[in-house]
Design an enzyme around this catalytic site. Structure first.
Site, PDB file in Angstrom:
ATOM      1  N   PRO A  46      67.018   0.691  21.103  1.00 45.38           N
ATOM      2  CA  PRO A  46      67.548  -0.435  20.320  1.00 45.38           C
ATOM      3  C   PRO A  46      67.583  -0.101  18.836  1.00 45.38           C
ATOM      4  O   PRO A  46      66.650   0.497  18.317  1.00 45.38           O
ATOM      5  CB  PRO A  46      66.518  -1.547  20.588  1.00 45.38           C
ATOM      6  CG  PRO A  46      65.264  -0.845  20.985  1.00 45.38           C
ATOM      7  CD  PRO A  46      65.693   0.416  21.665  1.00 45.38           C
ATOM      8  N   MET A  47      68.665  -0.476  18.160  1.00 42.93           N
ATOM      9  CA  MET A  47      68.749  -0.244  16.708  1.00 42.93           C
ATOM     10  C   MET A  47      69.414  -1.439  16.047  1.00 42.93           C
ATOM     11  O   MET A  47      70.596  -1.718  16.279  1.00 42.93           O
ATOM     12  CB  MET A  47      69.528   1.046  16.415  1.00 42.93           C
ATOM     13  CG  MET A  47      68.726   2.307  16.694  1.00 42.93           C
ATOM     14  SD  MET A  47      69.669   3.800  16.378  1.00 42.93           S
ATOM     15  CE  MET A  47      70.708   3.873  17.817  1.00 42.93           C
ATOM     16  N   CYS A 131      58.367  -2.592  15.326  1.00 43.42           N
ATOM     17  CA  CYS A 131      59.148  -2.557  14.085  1.00 43.42           C
ATOM     18  C   CYS A 131      58.210  -2.432  12.879  1.00 43.42           C
ATOM     19  O   CYS A 131      57.299  -3.244  12.707  1.00 43.42           O
ATOM     20  CB  CYS A 131      60.016  -3.807  13.954  1.00 43.42           C
ATOM     21  SG  CYS A 131      60.961  -3.771  12.416  1.00 43.42           S
ATOM     22  N   ASN A 269      59.824   8.336  22.865  1.00 43.14           N
ATOM     23  CA  ASN A 269      60.909   8.150  21.898  1.00 43.14           C
ATOM     24  C   ASN A 269      60.537   8.779  20.559  1.00 43.14           C
ATOM     25  O   ASN A 269      59.404   8.680  20.116  1.00 43.14           O
ATOM     26  CB  ASN A 269      61.164   6.637  21.739  1.00 43.14           C
ATOM     27  CG  ASN A 269      62.057   6.281  20.569  1.00 43.14           C
ATOM     28  OD1 ASN A 269      61.650   5.567  19.673  1.00 43.14           O
ATOM     29  ND2 ASN A 269      63.275   6.778  20.576  1.00 43.14           N
ATOM     30  N   ASP A 271      62.964  11.453  17.618  1.00 43.53           N
ATOM     31  CA  ASP A 271      63.508  12.738  17.152  1.00 43.53           C
ATOM     32  C   ASP A 271      64.250  13.546  18.210  1.00 43.53           C
ATOM     33  O   ASP A 271      64.447  14.747  18.018  1.00 43.53           O
ATOM     34  CB  ASP A 271      62.398  13.619  16.546  1.00 43.53           C
ATOM     35  CG  ASP A 271      61.649  12.933  15.419  1.00 43.53           C
ATOM     36  OD1 ASP A 271      62.180  11.939  14.881  1.00 43.53           O
ATOM     37  OD2 ASP A 271      60.534  13.378  15.085  1.00 43.53           O
ATOM     38  N   GLY A 293      67.851   7.268  19.997  1.00 47.45           N
ATOM     39  CA  GLY A 293      68.363   6.337  18.996  1.00 47.45           C
ATOM     40  C   GLY A 293      69.357   6.993  18.060  1.00 47.45           C
ATOM     41  O   GLY A 293      70.568   7.045  18.334  1.00 47.45           O
TER      42      GLY A 293
HETATM   43  C1  LIG Z   1      68.849   1.567  11.989  1.00 50.51           C
HETATM   44  C2  LIG Z   1      67.717   1.448  12.968  1.00 50.51           C
HETATM   45  C3  LIG Z   1      67.434   0.217  13.520  1.00 50.51           C
HETATM   46  C4  LIG Z   1      66.395   0.090  14.456  1.00 50.51           C
HETATM   47  N1  LIG Z   1      66.185  -1.118  15.057  1.00 50.51           N
HETATM   48  C5  LIG Z   1      65.284  -1.218  16.072  1.00 50.51           C
HETATM   49  C6  LIG Z   1      65.171  -2.409  16.832  1.00 50.51           C
HETATM   50  O1  LIG Z   1      65.894  -3.394  16.623  1.00 50.51           O
HETATM   51  N2  LIG Z   1      64.235  -2.435  17.812  1.00 50.51           N
HETATM   52  C7  LIG Z   1      63.424  -1.357  18.092  1.00 50.51           C
HETATM   53  O2  LIG Z   1      62.594  -1.427  18.994  1.00 50.51           O
HETATM   54  N3  LIG Z   1      63.540  -0.214  17.398  1.00 50.51           N
HETATM   55  C8  LIG Z   1      64.454  -0.115  16.420  1.00 50.51           C
HETATM   56  N4  LIG Z   1      64.621   1.069  15.773  1.00 50.51           N
HETATM   57  C9  LIG Z   1      63.813   2.231  16.184  1.00 50.51           C
HETATM   58  C10 LIG Z   1      64.569   3.070  17.227  1.00 50.51           C
HETATM   59  O3  LIG Z   1      64.777   2.345  18.409  1.00 50.51           O
HETATM   60  C11 LIG Z   1      63.774   4.337  17.569  1.00 50.51           C
HETATM   61  O4  LIG Z   1      62.505   3.948  18.010  1.00 50.51           O
HETATM   62  C12 LIG Z   1      63.628   5.269  16.367  1.00 50.51           C
HETATM   63  O5  LIG Z   1      64.844   5.410  15.666  1.00 50.51           O
HETATM   64  C13 LIG Z   1      63.144   6.658  16.806  1.00 50.51           C
HETATM   65  O6  LIG Z   1      64.017   7.201  17.761  1.00 50.51           O
HETATM   66  P1  LIG Z   1      65.152   8.303  17.362  1.00 50.51           P
HETATM   67  O7  LIG Z   1      64.441   9.421  16.659  1.00 50.51           O
HETATM   68  O8  LIG Z   1      65.757   8.703  18.679  1.00 50.51           O
HETATM   69  O9  LIG Z   1      66.116   7.616  16.456  1.00 50.51           O
HETATM   70  C14 LIG Z   1      65.620   1.212  14.817  1.00 50.51           C
HETATM   71  C15 LIG Z   1      65.911   2.447  14.232  1.00 50.51           C
HETATM   72  C16 LIG Z   1      66.940   2.580  13.334  1.00 50.51           C
HETATM   73  C17 LIG Z   1      67.253   3.928  12.747  1.00 50.51           C
END
Ligand SMILES: Cc1cc2nc3c(=O)[nH]c(=O)nc-3n(C[C@H](O)[C@H](O)[C@H](O)COP(=O)(O)O)c2cc1C
Length: 398
Positions: A46-47, A131, A269, A271, A293
């Site tokens: 989720p982002m 968060c 989760n 990187d 993500g």
């Molecule tokens: C722009 C952005 C918004 C995010 N919003 C959420 C969110 O709404 N809920 C959540 O659980 N994590 C949120 N995250 C965290 C991501 O889900 C994820 O845990 C984090 O980016 C690490 O994973 P990655 O390295 O694959 O990006 C957000 C991350 C980013 C960059």
């Protein structure tokens, strides 16, 4: 005790919140779709501000991850009938299995919103306990809950009680309390989004981090496991780390080992930039799946070879999953498709919200950086079309 890391900000909670609902005997977790999807699970993380209904549809069409999670949605925002929050809870059948992620700190609000999530027909409910944003965590929501384990448990219990109340056939209580939600639901029904025909209990999961200012994975995961969530997704950073440093996959592996045999799935989760990296992380940490993500930004195709990943993992000798990046034509067509979808389904939103996605798609072909400079100023889909047209005709003949 690990949860005394931060001063308690909340009044003490009853061990089990009860909102007139019979106390729930914790049975085997409700795994439902979690049981049926292929493992290891390769999911879209989720982002907020990114995984809105339009982007989710694009990812579901071009990448088809095993699971999609909505942006987090504030339980209090929904209860106030905020259209911006409710809008994030619209989804298309193609996105299934789709899980709604919600956040807040008041168990009673989770009791109410869990019922709405059921009524909307989601496949699961995920509670954000990860968060790090100050506006969220300083109010005891998101990763702030890692510092208040009793409240985290109370929230899980309240969400389950809400689901039980809905399964028992109750009317949605918040519709009377908050007419805006009732009106919104009526409009959803008018456009064909009907509540599920059968009232089945929704599985509840958690997405969290490895600690507040130090790694407390063992205590924290053991605490959450007492509530038998269907799954726990773990971003391998602490709250204080935000996005700094590298994700701690050793801590994630520890969580996987603690949860083994409990019936709760652990998703790692942090990187992951490719399916090859995902395969390596899964092999080394023993997780049941991963969330991807940032590597999916402008790259919904990252998920498309997931069956090869499963094949590679089933062999003793690790195999490389061919890295087939999307062609320039695919990228440009997806950018246009996404922009059209955005304008059509979110006519009241500022088109500026779409610009970041356009920039993420337009990479890896001659002239891409000049194109991106122009795309940051577009105001509607016609302007996007005009800018992309010369590139589209050129790349399609290559
Ligand atoms: C722009 C952005 C918004 C995010 N919003 C959420 C969110 O709404 N809920 C959540 O659980 N994590 C949120 N995250 C965290 C991501 O889900 C994820 O845990 C984090 O980016 C690490 O994973 P990655 O390295 O694959 O990006 C957000 C991350 C980013 C960059």
């Amino acid at each position: 005790m690990f949860f005394l890391l931060e001063a308690r900000r909340f009044p003490p909670l009853k061990r089990k919140p009860c909102y007139g609902i019979k106390e729930r005997v914790i049975q085997e977790p409700n795994v439902h779709f979690w049981n049926n999807i292929s493992k290891p699970i390769i999911a879209l993380s989720p982002m907020d501000g990114v995984t809105d209904p339009c982007f989710r549809r694009i990812v579901a069409t071009h990448g088809k991850p095993d699971l999609i999670v909505t942006e987090f949605t504030s339980v209090e925002g929904i209860l106030h009938g905020a259209e911006s929050e409710l809008g994030g809870l619209v989804f298309d059948e193609i996105e299934r299995p789709i899980v709604a992620q919600i956040y807040g700190s008041n168990p009673e609000s989770f009791f109410l919103i869990a019922q709405l999530v059921c009524e909307l027909g989601f496949d699961g409910l995920d509670i954000n306990m990860g968060c790090p944003a100050k506006a969220v965590s300083s109010k005891g929501c998101g990763a702030g809950l890692i510092a208040d384990p009793p409240r985290a448990k109370a929230i899980l219990q309240a969400a389950r009680q809400g689901i039980d109340a809905w399964v028992a056939g109750g009317a949605l209580p918040m519709v009377d309390l908050h007419p805006k939600i009732g009106e919104w639901l009526t409009r959803r029904k008018e456009v064909g989004q009907l509540p599920p025909s059968e009232r089945r209990p929704l599985p509840v999961s958690v997405k969290t981090r490895i600690g507040v200012n130090r790694v407390v994975i063992q205590e924290w995961v053991s605490h959450l496991l007492e509530e038998k969530p269907a799954a726990i997704s773990i971003h391998g950073r602490t709250l204080h780390q935000g996005y700094r440093g590298a994700a701690d996959w050793k801590a994630i592996a520890e969580a996987a080992s603690i949860a083994r045999g409990s019936g709760t799935l652990i998703l790692g989760n942090g990187d992951i930039r490719s399916l090859n990296e995902a395969a390596q992380r899964i092999r080394e940490s023993g997780v049941d799946g991963v969330l991807i993500g940032r590597a999916a930004l402008g790259n919904p195709w990252i998920f498309r070879k997931k069956s090869l990943l499963r094949e590679a993992l089933s062999h003793h000798e690790p195999e490389l999953i061919p890295d087939e990046p999307a062609s320039p034509l695919e990228r440009l067509e997806a950018a246009l498709e996404h922009a059209r979808l955005f304008q059509e389904s979110r006519p009241l939103s500022r088109f500026a919200e779409m610009r970041k996605h356009l920039g993420w798609y337009c990479k890896g072909f001659p002239g891409a950086s000049q194109l991106r400079e122009k795309l940051v100023r577009v105001r509607n889909v016609d302007e996007v079309e005009a800018l992309l047209a010369p590139f589209l005709s050129e790349v399609s003949y290559r």
